[in-house]
Design an enzyme around this catalytic site. Sequence first.
Site: not given
Lengths: 138, 138, 138, 138, 138, 138, 138, 138, 138, 138, 138, 138
Positions: F71, F108, F22, F97, F99, F77, F84
């Site tokens: 994010n 992922r 990150y 994201h 990464s 996932h 929703d």
Amino acid sequence: MRVLIINGPNLNLTGKREKEIYGATGFESFLEELRNEFRDLDIEYFQTNLEGGIIDRIQAAEGIADGIVLNAGGYTHTSVAISDAVRATGIPVVEVHISNIFAREDYRHVSLTGPYVAGIISGFGLKVYRLAILALLA
Amino acid sequence: MRVLIINGPNLNLTGKREKEIYGATGFESFLEELRNEFRDLDIEYFQTNLEGGIIDRIQAAEGIADGIVLNAGGYTHTSVAISDAVRATGIPVVEVHISNIFAREDYRHVSLTGPYVAGIISGFGLKVYRLAILALLA
Amino acid sequence: MRVLIINGPNLNLTGKREKEIYGATGFESFLEELRNEFRDLDIEYFQTNLEGGIIDRIQAAEGIADGIVLNAGGYTHTSVAISDAVRATGIPVVEVHISNIFAREDYRHVSLTGPYVAGIISGFGLKVYRLAILALLA
Amino acid sequence: MRVLIINGPNLNLTGKREKEIYGATGFESFLEELRNEFRDLDIEYFQTNLEGGIIDRIQAAEGIADGIVLNAGGYTHTSVAISDAVRATGIPVVEVHISNIFAREDYRHVSLTGPYVAGIISGFGLKVYRLAILALLA
Amino acid sequence: MRVLIINGPNLNLTGKREKEIYGATGFESFLEELRNEFRDLDIEYFQTNLEGGIIDRIQAAEGIADGIVLNAGGYTHTSVAISDAVRATGIPVVEVHISNIFAREDYRHVSLTGPYVAGIISGFGLKVYRLAILALLA
Amino acid sequence: MRVLIINGPNLNLTGKREKEIYGATGFESFLEELRNEFRDLDIEYFQTNLEGGIIDRIQAAEGIADGIVLNAGGYTHTSVAISDAVRATGIPVVEVHISNIFAREDYRHVSLTGPYVAGIISGFGLKVYRLAILALLA
Amino acid sequence: MRVLIINGPNLNLTGKREKEIYGATGFESFLEELRNEFRDLDIEYFQTNLEGGIIDRIQAAEGIADGIVLNAGGYTHTSVAISDAVRATGIPVVEVHISNIFAREDYRHVSLTGPYVAGIISGFGLKVYRLAILALLA
Amino acid sequence: MRVLIINGPNLNLTGKREKEIYGATGFESFLEELRNEFRDLDIEYFQTNLEGGIIDRIQAAEGIADGIVLNAGGYTHTSVAISDAVRATGIPVVEVHISNIFAREDYRHVSLTGPYVAGIISGFGLKVYRLAILALLA
Amino acid sequence: MRVLIINGPNLNLTGKREKEIYGATGFESFLEELRNEFRDLDIEYFQTNLEGGIIDRIQAAEGIADGIVLNAGGYTHTSVAISDAVRATGIPVVEVHISNIFAREDYRHVSLTGPYVAGIISGFGLKVYRLAILALLA
Amino acid sequence: MRVLIINGPNLNLTGKREKEIYGATGFESFLEELRNEFRDLDIEYFQTNLEGGIIDRIQAAEGIADGIVLNAGGYTHTSVAISDAVRATGIPVVEVHISNIFAREDYRHVSLTGPYVAGIISGFGLKVYRLAILALLA
Amino acid sequence: MRVLIINGPNLNLTGKREKEIYGATGFESFLEELRNEFRDLDIEYFQTNLEGGIIDRIQAAEGIADGIVLNAGGYTHTSVAISDAVRATGIPVVEVHISNIFAREDYRHVSLTGPYVAGIISGFGLKVYRLAILALLA
Amino acid sequence: MRVLIINGPNLNLTGKREKEIYGATGFESFLEELRNEFRDLDIEYFQTNLEGGIIDRIQAAEGIADGIVLNAGGYTHTSVAISDAVRATGIPVVEVHISNIFAREDYRHVSLTGPYVAGIISGFGLKVYRLAILALLA
């Protein structure tokens, strides 16, 4: 009416190899018969082993052909790219297979182009091209 | 030549319901056209909603029909029993579907009868019956 | 308002066998209670073990029933053909199951008719038929 | 009889967004109707977007509610933890869904809470809450 | 040495419900025993039904706890987010389960946190917490 | 234009842990840079480890934010509930994201929110927030 | 109390090969430590590379051992036959793994013996044997 | 003792078609042999191509037959409804298959009726009926 | 005629353990009955817990046995190696299972030896050995 | 800085066909805008329908381009060969998609090139190329 | 250089059975040829039908053999234990198969030992042993 | 004897990139060595990144080459079309891979061409070409 027949990979071997699957007639002589039978039609023929070559040809047919008979061979079962080309074209496409794809290996039971064609004819030998032209004419 | 057309479940509704999928022509009037077109043929027609009824009819056709045009409807995708009947019969069978089965739900992409028929024609509306007869004639 | 209750395979055994799953009340005596409770309704009842029999009955209900309560039993999980019949009909269908299908075998967690019904009620014993009629009335 | 209605994530938007799926009535006004209809019942209402908040509430209901109407929304299809809470509680739970979960995305066809509830009612709009209370009363 | 025990959803019910699975001892009285046995240790206890609450606590433990005993309950099998928190922390984590997760439902055989913990102890009842502390001590 | 940045679970650790994935910059100092760069924008920032907390915030943004940069971290996932919420909101959402999710674990590679966002930007470190704001501006 | 430790295939290599996974201590010297620590116990040790050899030994332990510590190595993930032996025996079995099976290849996340043992301890190096004996003692 | 033999779809073709799979003996003549061999038994025979017809017959056998020999043919692999009928009946059922179902197509390796019968005999030609009666007698 | 009965892993426990599954009769005493019943036959018996031991025995039977009755126990579902041995041998093999493999765990529904045996008899207790000999005799 | 934009199959149709998916702007006129905006950059453009043509171009870019913006179209989801080319090149690659691949067919949710690119930008129309260049510049 | 050839289950039948797959030459006579060809090498040969026997031999080869040619037969596709032994050994292993494993049943397309060997040679008959030795020599 | 070596996509990079996988020797210099070693052979070499180019070359080899060494690179795992070309040709084909495909990503464990080649050699670096020629010579 102008009809374009596109044959994909290994279909240039028809009549030469694996005759128990694809029959003993070469495509060129069959094509002659076809043109004799449908004298009013302008039947163009194209064969390539290249996936992208099929896409090129479908795109180039725009405004030139009124119907496409497509036998994408082995690419039928794997090519998202050809599937996208079929979906994008404004020309009606009939998908054909010389052998019955449901009677062969599992991976041939899937057709990625299938959802975007007008219809599918599979399993009567070279006659599928004749039936496909009849379907386009109707 | 005697041709037997077998229509499976819900195909008696053709022309009455879901016309956006199956078209607006009823099967009876279409059948008349078909018989007019193929005057030399003896075309028999049978429709049933029963899975076993289709099997009964395929078995009974032995020695009576020279070719079968089979639209097993929803049973196409689920019936091992009809698949076994098709495999057992000595009469050539052509499988047809009015709509393009690859353009519909995933569970319609599978045909259990497919491996045992002479060929499959799918997706040109009622014309598939006409093409199937032509395929049987050839 | 005319309501048609269709019960599929083995549901004629309700109250006689597997009472730990389906309860001890026979369907006929329950039906009487139901008719007593909903005196304004015309409740018709039909049971068959035949897949195609259910399709026949759904088709025949056109113009005769205003709502269908369907318990297709074991065919719920396997029949594309009944699913097609439900989709084709113009009559609202409520799907019911006496036992809770999610609390049973994995293969009962799937409903092929499910996507085409107005709603599903599963798991309260014979009361599901009563709730289904209330749902149709609302 | 004391009934606790638990609504999960996004169900506070009912009547405000995605009306083609969930209808145009807000839950609060519907709740009023419900209380008017079932004057003898003590109907408590709780909504949260938190998975753990639903579990907290189910646990806290012990000895306070006689029945739970649970619409766990999107958590229905993914939450082992809520499923465990439903299984652990001694209070009967009726699972409801405003839309028909079998008519929507594949991932909504699965209910993790399903195996542990008294029954499931899915697909009649807000009426499912009314039917659930009737099921609890019976 | 400071040990933090984190219990996830429904584990506050230990000793109260589903005793055939989780045993008859409440966690609080068990905790007392544990503290008596390990007098040299500073054993902190935290329970929450919130997925994010577990993450908050793991993050907050940084610099405060020397080891974590984690029973994430139902979130063990579904939470990528808790798995990420375990992976990110610098504190050794021992994963415990009161019941034997391999002897239960299929969906409990998977542990998303599993790949990032020092080890797993599953299936000896509340004793797993005692064994986990011994593992951390060693 | 008002932009709301929502960061999900463990993203408060950016710059502190797992720097090889990150990066070494903390989100707060990065946020300052971002506000300096986009002085005309009102950039609000919210971080939570709670799945439901993300939903609460998306709902609360109605009428207050003109665009959301989301994010959802590990919930991306697994969360039907957040998916929703994204679908229900009227505000355009850009999914980011830090990464490259396709270069990491298989689980992922799936995004449940993906189908309902305006677009996805993944894999350039903290720059994805900057690119997302540019995408919203365009 | 008599404890039988059964080590399966390749576990005779502990301390000799793949030390980054299994550590640098040989099992024999570790066993000595273990016997020193639990002087009251009769600890028997058996290692074999043969699947059937493990079954033979489990069967032979009947009436001779009061508890079994089983590390079936690679057979853990593939052997229905050993799983059946564990299920059939009347002796409590604790399953151990030196490495954390969830932190390794996917095929090691499955334990066929798992459903039939008292509990599982995985991932603390040779300490798992010590913890297993403690679990048996409790 | 009264034994009912139920043969499903296409088994009326035994001895007539696909002799390499099902042998050359017709079932009627074989039945005669069988009755000669088991003179003390009352052997009734029923064949149908209808899925529901098999269910009807199983239900009707209640109190009339002491054992059922069931060869459901292709329905073996697809019919939840027949499986339910077998489970509901109080009469012991022996499942037979003339050919070895494990030596044929993958979809024949599954038996939905299998879990509810007393036993299965598959693969010895028509002899399976004889063995099944012997199994019922024992 | 010389018949070789091969019993695989854990079948030496028949009559001693898990009697609710395998019955209360020990195999040795049953074997005596069997030899009494079939006095003309030379019935040899072999049991081993070793996968390779079964292969050794099948190979050694060449020229010595005229038929093999094989119960490979847990190896039935996992052993390609035994499956290969059965395929290679020239001696007819009948596969038997004391319990009904379709009525047990999912992983027992698969038989790797199944495709290469003459037939399968499963689920009548020890009687399956008797039926298997009758099948070999016929 | 030299940037190479590679567009794969059917992307030459942008602005001409399927405008509801790919927008109404042709790529050539968009490219002009792009060059106007980034006057300091040397932006080269290449389009081909050939899978191998994309590989050829990536290889040829070595030493000539400083960054690649790759839209491999339908090959994104099927081509191991292009994926290998991306992995082998020393030039940073940004993967772009005009439409949001997660909002389309399931088979478009997978990217084989994804694991080897610097990042992915998907779903903002032609703007993705602009964002990709910004990402390369940063 | 010392080479150890290990042959697994049923490979002692080479030249005796299934000659259409494995050829007509017995392994012993072939071995003689091999030793004649490679006179400088010390070629040791070992065959066993026991999974654990293969592991024993691989372990025992440490310090005695410089290379192993392994044909684990049917265990290739199922044995985690042998795979672990190959991974643990310090001796280079070449995996061979007499027949082409990709041209046979699906379950033979998988090799569990494959990831840990130096290379694989499959499908040229007994010549694979010769090629394997050449590969070890290089 | 005339041997044709066909290298597929990215194999022109051998010796230049990803040397840890493919080694540091360029193919051209290796080819020279090969020709020196096999002076009696006519070794032709062809490399292309085009799927269809490989098919073209296989077809063109008819009557010109006596054996083909095929390394189809990434197409090995995805191309039904190349697989069909290999099946159709009358020339024996040996499939080679420089790296061990079983030691790499899962999607490389599958070979579509595998079922139709004489044999496969995978994982010894460039030596696989030398071994393949030896296999063709034998």
